[in-house]
Scaffold this motif. Sequence first.
Motif, PDB file in Angstrom:
ATOM      1  N   ASP A  15      51.632  37.068  48.554  1.00  0.00           N
ATOM      2  CA  ASP A  15      50.400  37.664  49.041  1.00  0.00           C
ATOM      3  C   ASP A  15      49.217  36.840  48.568  1.00  0.00           C
ATOM      4  O   ASP A  15      49.371  35.903  47.776  1.00  0.00           O
ATOM      5  N   GLU A  51      41.872  47.989  43.756  1.00  0.00           N
ATOM      6  CA  GLU A  51      41.670  47.683  45.173  1.00  0.00           C
ATOM      7  C   GLU A  51      42.894  48.012  46.015  1.00  0.00           C
ATOM      8  O   GLU A  51      42.787  48.234  47.222  1.00  0.00           O
ATOM      9  N   LYS A  52      44.082  48.052  45.379  1.00  0.00           N
ATOM     10  CA  LYS A  52      45.282  48.400  46.133  1.00  0.00           C
ATOM     11  C   LYS A  52      45.222  49.863  46.590  1.00  0.00           C
ATOM     12  O   LYS A  52      45.571  50.188  47.722  1.00  0.00           O
ATOM     13  N   ILE A  57      51.312  49.183  50.686  1.00  0.00           N
ATOM     14  CA  ILE A  57      50.349  48.758  51.699  1.00  0.00           C
ATOM     15  C   ILE A  57      51.057  48.410  53.001  1.00  0.00           C
ATOM     16  O   ILE A  57      50.592  48.742  54.092  1.00  0.00           O
ATOM     17  N   ILE A  77      42.702  50.113  49.431  1.00  0.00           N
ATOM     18  CA  ILE A  77      43.253  49.640  50.699  1.00  0.00           C
ATOM     19  C   ILE A  77      44.156  50.716  51.307  1.00  0.00           C
ATOM     20  O   ILE A  77      44.093  50.999  52.508  1.00  0.00           O
ATOM     21  N   ARG A  81      44.050  41.145  46.722  1.00  0.00           N
ATOM     22  CA  ARG A  81      44.448  42.411  46.095  1.00  0.00           C
ATOM     23  C   ARG A  81      44.464  42.317  44.576  1.00  0.00           C
ATOM     24  O   ARG A  81      44.936  43.228  43.903  1.00  0.00           O
ATOM     25  N   HIS A  82      43.951  41.232  44.051  1.00  0.00           N
ATOM     26  CA  HIS A  82      44.045  40.994  42.608  1.00  0.00           C
ATOM     27  C   HIS A  82      42.688  40.684  41.982  1.00  0.00           C
ATOM     28  O   HIS A  82      42.609  40.075  40.925  1.00  0.00           O
ATOM     29  N   GLY A 117      52.038  48.412  44.680  1.00  0.00           N
ATOM     30  CA  GLY A 117      50.984  48.076  45.618  1.00  0.00           C
ATOM     31  C   GLY A 117      51.398  47.474  46.939  1.00  0.00           C
ATOM     32  O   GLY A 117      51.141  48.045  47.993  1.00  0.00           O
ATOM     33  N   SER A 118      52.056  46.321  46.931  1.00  0.00           N
ATOM     34  CA  SER A 118      52.287  45.583  48.176  1.00  0.00           C
ATOM     35  C   SER A 118      53.199  46.314  49.154  1.00  0.00           C
ATOM     36  O   SER A 118      52.907  46.383  50.353  1.00  0.00           O
TER      37      SER A 118
END
Length: 424
Positions: A392, A142-143, A118, A146, A396-397, A114-115
Amino acid sequence: MASVRTTGAFVAAISMSMVLFSYFLCTYRSKRKTPFSLSKYKNPRNGLIHAVGNTPLIRINSLSEATGCEILGKCEFLNPGGSVKDRVAVKIIEEALESGQLVCGGVVTEGSAGSTAISLATVAPAYGCKCHVVIPDDAAIEKSQILEALGATVERVRPVSITHRDHYVNTARRRALEANELASKSKKSEQIDVKFSEQIDCCMSDGEKKGSIFSSYCNGGFFADQFENLANFRAHYQGTGPEIWEQSGGRLDSFVAAAGTGGTVAGISSFLQEKNPNIKCFLIDPPGSGLFNKVTRGVMYTKEEAEGKRLKNPFDTITEGIGINRLTQNFKMAKLDGAYRGTDKEAVEMSRYLLKNDGLFLGSSSAMNCVGAVRVAQSLGPGHTIVTILCDSGMRHLSKFYDAQYLSEHGLTPTATGLEFLGI
């Protein structure tokens, strides 16, 4: 006669005041008409890329007061893309462009929980590039949302071992190769050969075909390879580490963080120990990861790897982006003095404690890092300064780490009123 002089002086004073007022009024109006200019402001940052890094180092008050140590957090959630991975994305893309492995109009592919994905999707357009991301389908939804909103093409795959052909990292690597094949073909013809496209299409699963960006022309692909690409390490060795040293005035005793790719903990620990070998650097490892045993015993092993114990998920943990069961090129660069284990329940409890007491709304890996900071404080004793990374935010969680129903189903509902879950 005295009255005349006084009156004259008063009139002169009034006249002078009017002259001065008129002058300043005209000056003010003329300044208002001056066009907006960045040069008037101190140290403006030139675009999105230059807004990455130089994040604040803050004192986490509640943890500092509870432990008697100065516990400091590097606020990486304040980067433009919302995480520490912005630094890595910028470094990887810039080095790839400089080496010619990536060109403007090309596609950056990556397998990510994810991170990093993004961050790549955030900064890639600033370099004139596209982004294709392969993400495990058990990552917080949600990741993916986004990523799609940022314009990236998202491909969700089932979680499997890294040795499996369809692991998200291996799939991302193939996508870069496919993009390069199409780019090579397009150089020989103004239009991509339909037969060639069909051949690639036949080799792809239904899930792979969906949302593919390679059905149209692109300038080739580049696999970011965050796990093995040492640009990851260099981003923190050249950036995050020096910032921590400068912001702390070199007055720190320890650094602690979890590892996924290993780039953050490796780059920062290497830099800090070069500046001062007495700075102790530690790993905090989540459930299902073998790095704790690798650091403490020299063997990459975790009890979840035992026969009959392995679940469908490569990591049996609620935390995302940290923990691994292989030794990456980035992690090999780490200079560590020891390691601690953290649990899912400790991470969940820590996140709620920090939200309640400090107003810090943190993601799962950040919460685990703070668990590590307290563990180090307990080990070193009061009076020490400990730095960790706030990777983060909790934004996102929401669907897992901050979802009451999900936590209840997994026996992770937070119940602590203080730091009793860590023995304080």
